[in-house]
Enzyme design. Structure first.
Site, PDB file in Angstrom:
ATOM      1  N   MET A  50       0.841  -1.202   0.000  1.00 50.13           N
ATOM      2  CA  MET A  50       0.000   0.000   0.000  1.00 50.13           C
ATOM      3  C   MET A  50       0.877   1.253   0.000  1.00 50.13           C
ATOM      4  O   MET A  50       0.413   2.341   0.325  1.00 50.13           O
ATOM      5  CB  MET A  50      -0.949   0.001   1.203  1.00 50.13           C
TER       6      MET A  50
ATOM      7  N   HIS B 124       9.062   1.125   3.434  1.00 51.16           N
ATOM      8  CA  HIS B 124      10.167   1.140   4.396  1.00 51.16           C
ATOM      9  C   HIS B 124      11.024  -0.097   4.115  1.00 51.16           C
ATOM     10  O   HIS B 124      10.746  -0.866   3.175  1.00 51.16           O
ATOM     11  CB  HIS B 124       9.627   1.158   5.827  1.00 51.16           C
TER      12      HIS B 124
ATOM     13  N   GLY C 251      11.189  -2.905   5.374  1.00 53.12           N
ATOM     14  CA  GLY C 251      10.457  -4.180   5.340  1.00 53.12           C
ATOM     15  C   GLY C 251       9.959  -4.482   3.923  1.00 53.12           C
ATOM     16  O   GLY C 251      10.089  -5.608   3.418  1.00 53.12           O
ATOM     17  N   HIS C 252       9.398  -3.462   3.265  1.00 52.25           N
ATOM     18  CA  HIS C 252       8.941  -3.658   1.881  1.00 52.25           C
ATOM     19  C   HIS C 252      10.123  -3.957   0.955  1.00 52.25           C
ATOM     20  O   HIS C 252      10.029  -4.787   0.056  1.00 52.25           O
ATOM     21  CB  HIS C 252       8.243  -2.401   1.356  1.00 52.25           C
TER      22      HIS C 252
ATOM     23  N   GLN D 241     -10.461  -2.538   2.461  1.00 47.38           N
ATOM     24  CA  GLN D 241      -9.981  -3.194   3.680  1.00 47.38           C
ATOM     25  C   GLN D 241      -9.952  -2.267   4.894  1.00 47.38           C
ATOM     26  O   GLN D 241      -9.476  -2.668   5.953  1.00 47.38           O
ATOM     27  CB  GLN D 241      -8.614  -3.854   3.452  1.00 47.38           C
TER      28      GLN D 241
END
Ligand code: PAF
Length: 281
Positions: A26, A30, A32-33, A57
Site C-alpha cells: 500500500m 520502508h 520491510g517492503h 480493507q
C-alpha cells in the site's frame, strides 16, 4: 523501472516480463517492503511491485484518508531496489465499478483476531489481492509475516482457488530496538515511538514462558497476565494470544505438550495508533 497506472498499460508492460514475482503493497515503503523486493529478486525473475491503498480493507472509522501516500519517493526506492515494474493503479483502474463481487474468506480464519477487531478487513484484503493476482498474473508473490493472519488468508485463498502462484512469506524486519517496521509507526509521537517496542517485548516474554506451560488453561492465564502488564504500561491491548501456526486456532493440550508449531500474536493501541506484531514460537 517503468511505472504504469492503468490495466491497459500494465498488460502491455507485462508482455516482456515472464514468470514474474509480485510484491503487493500500500506504499509508504520502508526497509520491510524493500526486503520483500530483495526476496523476490532472489528468484531471478522480473519483479513487479504494486502500490494501492485499498479502501475495501478499511472500516469507515479507520485511517484510509490519512494513510500516507508517498508515490514519488516509493517509486524512487523501488527503482533503487531493482524492481522492474511498478503498478500503481488509479482508484478507477482498480474499481471501475463498485466492487460488489467479493472474495469472502473462511470466517474461522478471517473473523478472529484482527478480523474480529476489524470486521470485513480480510474480505477487503482477499478481494484486492485476488484482483491484483488476476491483473498481474504472477508466478510468485511475496508477503511479510508481520501480517501473519493476512498471509494465512492469502495462502488459503490460493490453495482453495487453485491459483498457480507460489506464495512466499518473509520474516518481519525490525528496527534496532525490536519494533516491527510498519507504515503506521509514522503516526507515533516521539514519546510513543520510544515505548512502542514494549509490544514486541510482551510477545517475546510470552513466547519464552511457553516452554514451561503444559495446558491450554495455563496458556490463557499467561495471555491474560501479558495483556494486563501491557495495559499497565499505558497500552489498550486488543489481543495477546498464542495460536497454532497452521490455522490460528487455539492450541489443544496435545499441541502444547508436543511442542506443535505455535505463534504468539498481538495487537494493541498506543494512543490513537493500532500496532500488530507476532513471533513464531
Ligand atoms: O499488506 C498490505 O500492504 C495490504 O494488505 C495488501 C496485501 C497490499 C493488500 O492491500
Amino acid at each position: 523501472m517503468q511505472t504504469v497506472h492503468t490495466l491497459a498499460e500494465l498488460r502491455t508492460a507485462l508482455r516482456d516480463l515472464p514468470d514474474r514475482a509480485l510484491v503487493p503493497t500500500m506504499g509508504n515503503l520502508h526497509a520491510g517492503h524493500l526486503a520483500l523486493v530483495a526476496r523476490a529478486r532472489e528468484l531471478r525473475v522480473p519483479v513487479v511491485a504494486s502500490i494501492f491503498v485499498n479502501r475495501l480493507q478499511f472500516a469507515p472509522h479507520e485511517d484510509f484518508d490519512r494513510y500516507p501516500r508517498t508515490l514519488q519517493r516509493d517509486a524512487q526506492l523501488l527503482a533503487e531496489a531493482g524492481c522492474d515494474l511498478l503498478f500503481a493503479p488509479l482508484e478507477a483502474a482498480m474499481y471501475p465499478q463498485p466492487q460488489t463481487f467479493r472474495v469472502r474468506p473462511d470466517p474461522a480464519l478471517a473473523d478472529i483476531l484482527d478480523g474480529a477487531s476489524r470486521p470485513g478487513h480480510f474480505e477487503g484484503v482477499a478481494t484486492v489481492v485476488m484482483k491484483l493476482f488476476q491483473m498481474v498474473q504472477p508466478a510468485h508473490a511475496v508477503f511479510g509475516k508481520k501480517d501473519y493472519q493476512q498471509l494465512l488468508v492469502i495462502r488459503r485463498m490460493v490453495e482453495q482457488f487453485a491459483l498457480p502462484i507460489a506464495i512466499i512469506g518473509l520474516d518481519t524486519v525490525r528496527d534496532t530496538d525490536g519494533l516491527a517496521l510498519s507504515s503506521r509507526n509514522g503516526y507515533l509521537t516521539p514519546e510513543q515511538r520510544a515505548r512502542a517496542p514494549q509490544l514486541q517485548a510482551a510477545l517475546r516474554q510470552l513466547a519464552e514462558q511457553l516452554r514451561a506451560i503444559t495446558t491450554p488453561a495455563g496458556l490463557h492465564a499467561h495471555e491474560a497476565q501479558a495483556m494486563q502488564a501491557l495495559a499497565a504500561q499505558g497500552w489498550a491491548p486488543d489481543y495477546l494470544t498464542i495460536r497454532r501456526r497452521s490455522d490460528l486456532s487455539a492450541p489443544s493440550t496435545g499441541d502444547v505438550q508436543s511442542h506443535a508449531p505455535l505463534v504468539v500474536l498481538g495487537a494493541a493501541r498506543l494512543g490513537g495508533t493500532r500496532l500488530i506484531d507476532n513471533l513464531e514460537a
